[in-house]
Design an enzyme around this catalytic site. Structure first.
Site, PDB file in Angstrom:
ATOM      1  N   ASP A 186       0.590  -1.183   0.071  1.00 25.44           N
ATOM      2  CA  ASP A 186      -0.116  -0.299  -0.127  1.00 25.44           C
ATOM      3  C   ASP A 186       0.980   1.435  -0.245  1.00 25.44           C
ATOM      4  OD1 ASP A 186      -3.431   0.471   1.008  1.00 25.44           O
ATOM      5  OD2 ASP A 186      -1.963   1.736   0.663  1.00 25.44           O
ATOM      6  N   SER A 195      -6.456   1.652  -5.714  1.00 23.15           N
ATOM      7  CA  SER A 195      -6.930   2.807  -6.081  1.00 23.15           C
ATOM      8  C   SER A 195      -7.659   3.470  -5.471  1.00 23.15           C
ATOM      9  CB  SER A 195      -8.532   1.445  -7.375  1.00 23.15           C
ATOM     10  OG  SER A 195      -8.685   2.403  -7.911  1.00 23.15           O
ATOM     11  N   TYR A 216     -11.624   6.260 -12.921  1.00 21.21           N
ATOM     12  CA  TYR A 216     -12.159   5.654 -12.473  1.00 21.21           C
ATOM     13  C   TYR A 216     -13.121   4.591 -13.066  1.00 21.21           C
ATOM     14  CZ  TYR A 216     -14.120   2.792  -7.769  1.00 21.21           C
ATOM     15  OH  TYR A 216     -13.955   2.057  -7.329  1.00 21.21           O
ATOM     16  N   TYR A 224      -6.281 -11.853 -20.099  1.00 22.56           N
ATOM     17  CA  TYR A 224      -5.227 -13.039 -19.738  1.00 22.56           C
ATOM     18  C   TYR A 224      -5.735 -14.447 -19.054  1.00 22.56           C
ATOM     19  CZ  TYR A 224      -0.888 -10.072 -19.311  1.00 22.56           C
ATOM     20  OH  TYR A 224       0.580  -9.549 -19.070  1.00 22.56           O
ATOM     21  N   ARG A 254     -16.625   9.043   1.570  1.00 25.47           N
ATOM     22  CA  ARG A 254     -17.443   8.532   0.894  1.00 25.47           C
ATOM     23  C   ARG A 254     -18.951   9.251   1.953  1.00 25.47           C
ATOM     24  NH1 ARG A 254     -15.030   3.299  -0.463  1.00 25.47           N
ATOM     25  NH2 ARG A 254     -13.309   4.133   0.919  1.00 25.47           N
TER      26      ARG A 254
HETATM   27  N1  LIG Z   1     -15.076   0.246  -1.005  1.00 25.38           N
HETATM   28  C1  LIG Z   1     -16.171   0.623  -1.564  1.00 25.38           C
HETATM   29  O1  LIG Z   1     -17.270   0.770  -1.483  1.00 25.38           O
HETATM   30  C2  LIG Z   1     -15.824  -0.117  -2.905  1.00 25.38           C
HETATM   31  C3  LIG Z   1     -16.936   0.449  -4.379  1.00 25.38           C
HETATM   32  C4  LIG Z   1     -16.607  -0.581  -5.295  1.00 25.38           C
HETATM   33  C5  LIG Z   1     -14.934  -0.596  -5.423  1.00 25.38           C
HETATM   34  N2  LIG Z   1     -14.276  -0.988  -4.637  1.00 25.38           N
HETATM   35  C6  LIG Z   1     -13.270  -1.356  -4.750  1.00 25.38           C
HETATM   36  O2  LIG Z   1     -12.269  -1.524  -4.032  1.00 25.38           O
HETATM   37  C7  LIG Z   1     -11.067  -1.346  -3.491  1.00 25.38           C
HETATM   38  C8  LIG Z   1     -10.669  -1.326  -2.110  1.00 25.38           C
HETATM   39  O3  LIG Z   1     -11.307  -0.014  -1.742  1.00 25.38           O
HETATM   40  P1  LIG Z   1     -11.140   0.618  -0.297  1.00 25.38           P
HETATM   41  O4  LIG Z   1     -12.917   1.352   0.156  1.00 25.38           O
HETATM   42  O5  LIG Z   1     -11.049   0.058   0.458  1.00 25.38           O
HETATM   43  O6  LIG Z   1     -10.860   2.079  -0.574  1.00 25.38           O
HETATM   44  P2  LIG Z   1      -9.665   2.280   0.351  1.00 25.38           P
HETATM   45  O7  LIG Z   1      -9.189   4.117   0.082  1.00 25.38           O
HETATM   46  O8  LIG Z   1      -9.820   2.480   1.561  1.00 25.38           O
HETATM   47  O9  LIG Z   1      -8.585   1.940  -0.335  1.00 25.38           O
HETATM   48  C9  LIG Z   1      -7.473   1.842  -1.194  1.00 25.38           C
HETATM   49  C10 LIG Z   1      -6.028   1.462  -0.775  1.00 25.38           C
HETATM   50  O10 LIG Z   1      -5.387   1.073  -1.381  1.00 25.38           O
HETATM   51  C11 LIG Z   1      -3.969   1.748  -1.359  1.00 25.38           C
HETATM   52  N3  LIG Z   1      -4.188   2.805  -3.134  1.00 25.38           N
HETATM   53  C12 LIG Z   1      -4.439   3.766  -3.349  1.00 25.38           C
HETATM   54  N4  LIG Z   1      -3.615   3.746  -4.401  1.00 25.38           N
HETATM   55  C13 LIG Z   1      -2.700   2.953  -4.621  1.00 25.38           C
HETATM   56  C14 LIG Z   1      -1.390   2.752  -5.382  1.00 25.38           C
HETATM   57  N5  LIG Z   1      -1.011   3.237  -6.787  1.00 25.38           N
HETATM   58  N6  LIG Z   1       0.040   1.811  -4.740  1.00 25.38           N
HETATM   59  C15 LIG Z   1      -0.272   1.107  -3.380  1.00 25.38           C
HETATM   60  N7  LIG Z   1      -1.805   1.445  -2.680  1.00 25.38           N
HETATM   61  C16 LIG Z   1      -2.911   2.280  -3.731  1.00 25.38           C
HETATM   62  C17 LIG Z   1      -4.931   3.240  -0.731  1.00 25.38           C
HETATM   63  O11 LIG Z   1      -4.010   3.474  -0.088  1.00 25.38           O
HETATM   64  C18 LIG Z   1      -5.771   2.388   0.450  1.00 25.38           C
HETATM   65  O12 LIG Z   1      -5.406   1.935   0.699  1.00 25.38           O
HETATM   66  C19 LIG Z   1     -10.564   0.062  -4.545  1.00 25.38           C
HETATM   67  O13 LIG Z   1     -10.053  -0.499  -5.715  1.00 25.38           O
HETATM   68  C20 LIG Z   1     -11.999   0.280  -5.087  1.00 25.38           C
HETATM   69  O14 LIG Z   1     -12.227   0.888  -6.077  1.00 25.38           O
HETATM   70  C21 LIG Z   1     -14.315  -0.264  -3.084  1.00 25.38           C
END
Ligand SMILES: NC(=O)c1ccc[n+]([C@@H]2O[C@H](COP(=O)([O-])OP(=O)(O)OC[C@H]3O[C@@H](n4cnc5c(N)ncnc54)[C@H](O)[C@@H]3O)[C@@H](O)[C@H]2O)c1
Length: 325
Positions: free
Chosen positions: A44, A87, A157, A171, A200
Site C-alpha cells: 500500500d 485504487s 475510475y 489473461y 464517502r
Molecule cells: N468501498 C467500496 O464501497 C468499494 C466499492 C467498489 C469498489 N471498491 C474497490 O475496492 C478497493 C478498495 O477500496 P476501499 O474502499 O477499501 O478504499 P480505500 O481507499 O480504503 O483503499 C484503497 C487502498 O489502496 C491504496 N492505494 C491507492 N492507490 C495505490 C497505489 N497506486 N499503490 C498502492 N496502494 C494504493 C490506498 O492507500 C488505500 O489503502 C478499490 O479497488 C476500490 O475501487 C470499493
C-alpha cells in the site's frame, strides 16, 4: 459475519499479496486471511490507507507491510494468491487524481497479472459497480454491458476498472491465468477514513450527524445505492478465492436492498439522535440514478448473500465513529 472457518484448509500456509491492504476493504480482508492461516503481504502507498488499520497484524508473524506504489513496484517473488484492491475509490479523490487512478488499474494490474502468470497464482480483482455507469436494468445482472461516459469526470475510475476487467479476461483467455472479478457495490463499516478530505457518503453523513452539522445531499437525494456491510463484502471475497467455480468469472458483490440517499441520511439522523438538518447541494457529474445488484449468480456459484441489515451495520459503524471523533 459468515463463519469462514471451513476455508482454513484452503488458506493455511498460502502466501497472499493484498494490494491496497492498508485501506478499508483491504485491511478487513487481511484480518480474515491472517485469521484463516495465510501469510499475507500487504502492499500500500498509504495514499488513502492508514497504518492504524493494520498495526494489530504487524506482530502476528504472518503479516508483512510493504509501503510502495503498485504501478512502479517490482515484486521479485511469487504468491499463491494476489488480490488487487489498490485504487482510489472516493469520487472527489479520483477526480482530483485521475492519472494515478488510471495507472493502478492498468499498469499496476498488468504487473500483477504478469506475476500471476509466471507463478500460476489466482488473481482476484476488486472491480466496482461503477462499471455499469447509469444502469438501465435494475437490479443489474453481470451480463449488463454498462452505460458509461468514457471522457467524463468519473471516467478515470469507471473506465480504468472496465479496462482492468478486460485485461483480466484477456489473461484468462490468452494465458489461462486464474482470474476472478468482484464488482463491489458501496461497502461500509468501521475503518472508513474519518479524516478523508472527501469522505464517502456513509462516513460523511455519520460525521455530519455526530457533529450536528447539516447533512449534505448531492442532487435531490432520490438516487439509490446498495449498501453492503464490510463483513459481508469480505466474506464474498474470501469465498471467491476459495471456490474454483468462479475461475474466469465476474460476480456482483452487493446488497440487493436498494436504498435512496435521502433514506440513508434519515436513518443516520435517527440512529445518532442528531439534530442535523438535511441540505441539498449540486448534483455530482454523471451520478448514476439507481444502483442495485442482481446477486443470483453469487448465490449460485459461491452460495453468498449479505447477512447484515442496513440498520444493524450502521449501528456498528456509528459506534466506531463515536470513538474516533
Ligand atoms: N468501498 C467500496 O464501497 C468499494 C466499492 C467498489 C469498489 N471498491 C474497490 O475496492 C478497493 C478498495 O477500496 P476501499 O474502499 O477499501 O478504499 P480505500 O481507499 O480504503 O483503499 C484503497 C487502498 O489502496 C491504496 N492505494 C491507492 N492507490 C495505490 C497505489 N497506486 N499503490 C498502492 N496502494 C494504493 C490506498 O492507500 C488505500 O489503502 C478499490 O479497488 C476500490 O475501487 C470499493
Amino acid at each position: 459475519m459468515l463463519d469462514l472457518s471451513s476455508f482454513k484448509g484452503f488458506f493455511g500456509g498460502h502466501r497472499i499479496l493484498v494490494t491496497g491492504g492498508a485501506g478499508f476493504i483491504g485491511s478487513w480482508l487481511c484480518d480474515a486471511l491472517v485469521e484463516l492461516g495465510a501469510k499475507v503481504v500487504c502492499l500500500d502507498n498509504l495514499s488513502s490507507g492508514r497504518v492504524d488499520n493494520i498495526k494489530h497484524l504487524l506482530n502476528s508473524g504472518r503479516f508483512e507491510f510493504v509501503n510502495a506504489d503498485v504501478s512502479s513496484w517490482c515484486a521479485g517473488e511469487g504468491f499463491d494468491v494476489i488480490v488487487h484492491g489498490a485504487s482510489i475509490p472516493s469520487p472527489e479523490d479520483y477526480m482530483s487524481r485521475p492519472v494515478e487512478t488510471l495507472l493502478s488499474n492498468s499498469i499496476g494490474l498488468l504487473k500483477l497479472l504478469e506475476n500471476a502468470r509466471e507463478n500460476g497464482s489466482i488473481l482476484l480483482y476488486m472491480s466496482t459497480s461503477e462499471v455499469y455507469g447509469d444502469a438501465a436494468i435494475i437490479p443489474t445482472p453481470e451480463t449488463y454491458y454498462g452505460y458509461v461516459n468514457p471522457i467524463g469526470l468519473r471516467s478515470c475510475y469507471d473506465e480504468s476498472k472496465r479496462f482492468g476487467e478486460a485485461l483480466c479476461m484477456a489473461y484468462f483467455r490468452q494465458y489461462n491465468v486464474d482470474v476472478r472479478i468482484a464488482r463491489i457495490f458501496n461497502s461500509y463499516g468501521p475503518r472508513l477514513d474519518v479524516n478523508a478530505r472527501y469522505a464517502r457518503v456513509v462516513p460523511r453523513f455519520i460525521l455530519q450527524a455526530l457533529r450536528n452539522e447539516p447533512i449534505t445531499v448531492h442532487g435531490d437525494g432520490r438516487q439509490t445505492r446498495s449498501f453492503t456491510y464490510i463483513t459481508d463484502t469480505v466474506a464474498a471475497l474470501v469465498m471467491m478465492l476459495a471456490k474454483d467455480t468462479v475461475r474466469g468469472e465476474v460476480l456482483n458483490v452487493g446488497n440487493p436492498k436498494e436504498t435512496s440517499i435521502l433514506e440513508l441520511a434519515e436513518k443516520i439522523i435517527k440512529l445518532t439522535g442528531s439534530s442535523s438538518k438535511i441540505v441539498f447541494t449540486e448534483p455530482r457529474p454523471d451520478d448514476p440514478r439507481r444502483r442495485c445488484p442482481d446477486i443470483r449468480r453469487a448465490k449460485e456459484l459461491i452460495g453468498w448473500e449479505p447477512k447484515v441489515q442496513l440498520e444493524e451495520g450502521l449501528k456498528y459503524t456509528i459506534e466506531w465513529f463515536r470513538k474516533c471523533v
